[in-house]
Design a protein around this motif. Sequence first.
Motif, PDB file in Angstrom:
ATOM      1  N   LYS B 340     -21.858  28.749  44.387  1.00 33.92           N
ATOM      2  CA  LYS B 340     -20.454  28.359  44.282  1.00 33.92           C
ATOM      3  C   LYS B 340     -20.246  27.104  45.119  1.00 33.92           C
ATOM      4  O   LYS B 340     -20.965  26.894  46.097  1.00 33.92           O
ATOM      5  CB  LYS B 340     -19.554  29.485  44.823  1.00 33.92           C
ATOM      6  N   TYR B 342     -18.385  24.921  47.903  1.00 33.67           N
ATOM      7  CA  TYR B 342     -17.641  25.231  49.132  1.00 33.67           C
ATOM      8  C   TYR B 342     -17.103  23.944  49.749  1.00 33.67           C
ATOM      9  O   TYR B 342     -17.694  22.861  49.594  1.00 33.67           O
ATOM     10  CB  TYR B 342     -18.535  25.982  50.137  1.00 33.67           C
ATOM     11  N   GLU B 358     -14.044  28.493  49.717  1.00 35.39           N
ATOM     12  CA  GLU B 358     -14.545  28.260  48.367  1.00 35.39           C
ATOM     13  C   GLU B 358     -13.735  27.133  47.731  1.00 35.39           C
ATOM     14  O   GLU B 358     -12.509  27.086  47.860  1.00 35.39           O
ATOM     15  CB  GLU B 358     -14.412  29.551  47.555  1.00 35.39           C
ATOM     16  N   ASP B 360     -11.983  25.291  44.854  1.00 38.04           N
ATOM     17  CA  ASP B 360     -11.433  25.577  43.527  1.00 38.04           C
ATOM     18  C   ASP B 360     -10.905  24.262  42.956  1.00 38.04           C
ATOM     19  O   ASP B 360      -9.895  23.731  43.433  1.00 38.04           O
ATOM     20  CB  ASP B 360     -10.309  26.607  43.666  1.00 38.04           C
ATOM     21  N   GLU B 362      -9.296  23.541  40.504  1.00 39.43           N
ATOM     22  CA  GLU B 362      -7.957  23.626  39.904  1.00 39.43           C
ATOM     23  C   GLU B 362      -6.859  23.673  40.965  1.00 39.43           C
ATOM     24  O   GLU B 362      -5.710  23.339  40.688  1.00 39.43           O
ATOM     25  CB  GLU B 362      -7.856  24.895  39.029  1.00 39.43           C
ATOM     26  N   ALA B 363      -7.273  24.120  42.163  1.00 34.33           N
ATOM     27  CA  ALA B 363      -6.249  24.327  43.193  1.00 34.33           C
ATOM     28  C   ALA B 363      -5.684  23.000  43.673  1.00 34.33           C
ATOM     29  O   ALA B 363      -6.421  21.994  43.760  1.00 34.33           O
ATOM     30  CB  ALA B 363      -6.850  25.112  44.364  1.00 34.33           C
ATOM     31  N   GLU B 374     -22.719  22.948  47.588  1.00 31.63           N
ATOM     32  CA  GLU B 374     -22.790  24.080  46.661  1.00 31.63           C
ATOM     33  C   GLU B 374     -23.894  24.990  47.155  1.00 31.63           C
ATOM     34  O   GLU B 374     -25.014  24.519  47.440  1.00 31.63           O
ATOM     35  CB  GLU B 374     -23.123  23.579  45.263  1.00 31.63           C
TER      36      GLU B 374
END
Lengths: 315, 446, 276
Positions: B340, B342, B358, B360, B362-363, B374
């Motif tokens: 994932k 980070y 993490e 995101d 989209e955030a 990653e």
Amino acid sequence: MIQTEGLTKKFGSLTAVDNLNIHVDRGEIYGFLGPNGAGKTTTIMMLLGMERPTAGKIKLFGKDLAENYFEIKRRIGVLSEFQYLYEDMTAKEYLGFFADLYEVENPDKKIDEVLSRVDLLDRKNELLGGYSKGMKQKLGMARVLLHDPDLLILDEPQSSLDPYGIREIRDIIMEENQKGKTLFISSHILSEIERTCHRVGIINNGKLLAEDDLTHLKHQVANEMEISVELEGYSEAIASSLEELEFVKSVVYEDSRLTIKTTMDDDYRAQISRVIASHGGIVLSMVAKEISLEEAFVIITEQNLSLLTKEGQAS
Amino acid sequence: MRSTILRISIMVICVLTAVAGVQAAPPQREKQVVYGITPWTGKEYGGTFAPKGIDKIYLLADSNNVINTLETEVYFWPITNEYMANWFESREVVEGRLQILQDGKEIMVLERQPYNHYYPDGFYAGTSELLIGEEAEKKLQEYRDAIEGYWQAVSEYRQAYADYEQQMSEILKEVTETGKTYTEDELPKPPEQPTPPIWYATEVTEGFIVNLPVGEYVIRTIDDGGNVVEGTEKKLKVFDKRRSGIGYQIIPESKWTRPVQSDDATQILYMEGSRTMYLKAFYESEYNQHDFLKMTSLEQPLAGEGATSAYMWVHEKEVPSSIKVQVLQGGEVIKEAEYKPYYVKQTPGYALGYEIIEFDPEAEEFAGRRPSFEAVKLELGPGSYEIRAVDSSGRVLDGSVRSIRSINVVPMWQLYLLSLLPLAAGVVVVIRRRRMRGQTAKSVSA
Amino acid sequence: MSKMQYRANAINVIARRDIKSTVNGLGIYVVASLAFLVSMLFVRSNLKGVTENGLMVMVNPLNFPFFIAVTIGATYLALTSTMSVSRERDQGTLEVLFYGPVDSVAYIMAKFLEQLVTFLGLVIVYMVIFFVISKLTNFGMDGSFAAMAGLSVLLAASIVAFGLLLSTLCRSARTSVILLLVLLVLFLAVDIVAGILNSMSAKDMSVTLVYVRVAVDMLNRGLQWISPFGYLNRGMGAMNLGSAKLILSSIGASLLYTIVLLALAMRFLDRRGVRK
């Protein structure tokens, strides 16, 4: 039992043992004599395979040591002049170690037996570090006897011993010989050699000067025999008649005692008795005084007198 | 022997020059015939060259490497202890063929071949592929076409954008003059900006493509008449990796800037108490340190010196992010984690610090930001674990198993006390032995 | 009985006596404790490293302390065997042994086996204590530890053989002991220094240090064939690589090294003689 042929050991330019030919028969006690530095120990070390000969051959039990090393070594018992012991061990442990090494059967019994022969049985659990020189020497003898060897090589076996100890060792030597064992003894105590040995070999400067039985050896060395006669009815005629005999070298009368020196080639006591009797003299006692081994040894080594033929055999 | 003397001579020269205050004299330039080398390092294509003073070249076995005989200006730069070539001002190709000999016998003669480097992920990202012959020409042509297409698209975009601006200007005028209203859908859409091709292919050039099995060779350039070009005979050592596996870079949450590395299964990760860590897995190979460093930095005479007995792991490429990391305890998989992105977020305020969160895309809070790294996140409590990497089909990647153990902090006196056990046993033995001796002596004297 | 059987008996008897003597003495126990104390310093350093850093990658953290312990143990045994040969010669007891059914082969083999058996006992004690340490600290003991224990026997064999060779070469006990210590320390020091220098990046090194590294590396490569530690290194390297061929060849090389040294020791004992 022991036979060497042309045995030679050189250390650099020094020849420690020079063309040595010795021969020890089964069942005999052989005295190996020589002054300090004559090459005795080097010879013993070569016999035991602990010094490599520069030249020559050694046969023990008729076999070559190198080819039958372990077999021969197991049949030999060696006592050195000085005893080197593991001082952190007790006598029992020490002999136990050698019993294992020689794979002696019933070792405990055998250890007690040999310790008892050298009179150390009651000291068997003491550390050897606390043993006196004499005790160590006796323990060394016990070690030699432990595996019942056929050949005993003893280097100064009676050194460091008191008279009782000397007798004990002498007795052991005689007992072992009576059992049919062969003994090769190197010693400075010539009186002991004279008492125990059948034959002797004398080495000096690495060379074997003599190898013979004691009587023959003495005869070879001394050129005259002294006969002392205690007599009654001495007359000048007795002395002059004796002086006329071919084998008589000199005659001296003193204090009722006639001292006659003869050649060594025979025993002339009977002829002397007859001459004295023919002139009315009465022989009370007659003693033929032989040369001692010590005297013979001194003569041989001092004069470097070789009694051997060129081939190294006794003449 | 000759190479040893040569090495020592070079080093003595290096030491002397370093000591002698090198800033005074400018380096001596000399025209030399050299070998330009593009070695495959297992990870990427490197670049080095072998000047007159270097008599041995190193290459990886069973891989395409490029060697080129060139004439250039060479000088030794004592500050960094390396040979430098003035490629920009002086670079002439020495005509001829490359003769390769082994045990004094010619095993092949290579002609120059056209080649280029193809960078699928762009020049500055990822690795390159070596394309040879027609393939190189084709790829270069594709690249040129792509660039041309891009410029064509840019030109079209500019025209479209100009048209769009024209339309918008007209609409604006109309709105201003007439008061007419437009819905958003009625407004013209701006043209989409074309994206340049990320991939890249270099110009096609010519060189000798050397691909050999492990061994010791001699190379030399020969002219058309078969004569050896002076100064071109050099030794060539072709070597291979000792082993390969999966290496991990482990980023501790508590010290994210100080990652630790575990290259093989003997390298166990120890931790104290509960820990959070981030793992990145790499394909890796182990090479002889001397040979590898010589291969990559031949122009530096000191590179790899004294490291003939040492080995080094080289991380070749990251394993695909589709892999998962399994955590096992007592042979059972207890956890499975995947890659994932980070983000390391600095903690505001006087208490300087950070937290790893993490990422995101989209955030809103990550708008305009890129992930810091990653990796696979593992949160482990005290205990002993094993980890391993598995691919999408669940197959365990060779050499990926590692142990992770949390230590118990033991008071040192316990360990020291343990050390004294043999001594205690010895004292007991000695006392017992003395007592036994004492008893036997007493019983005998009694 | 064959020559071999006689010889085997001599080896067995002498070795047993010496083992008993070693076990009954305090020396071996003192050395074992000393070895543990020294190795505990490394265990402590590893523990400290993990507690200070939170996370730490280590290659079998008990292996190096174990290596230190076995090296101290093996060196002690080599010293005692060196001393015991020289002492036995000086005291004359060696001569007495050779009066009997003992030859240089049996004697050297007995000394060698005695030390090896003692070392095996020592390794078992080491392994038990290290197992306890492993349980206490949770530092892992994996197959490589067992392999190291196995290889340490080969290390001990070669160190003891090395010591025996020196004892037969030197005139006095003191010379042979000093020579043994100096050589072992030199071998170990060169090995460790070469390891440290090799782990450093050339970029971080001055030219002089690179020069030193080259010199140490060349020396180390030569010594790897003379030093008993070189054979352990090769063995451990082979174990790490998991190559059966390399493992077997390193074991073979180690055994060959030991056999050659023992044969030389026997030959020199024969030449030098057993007398005071």
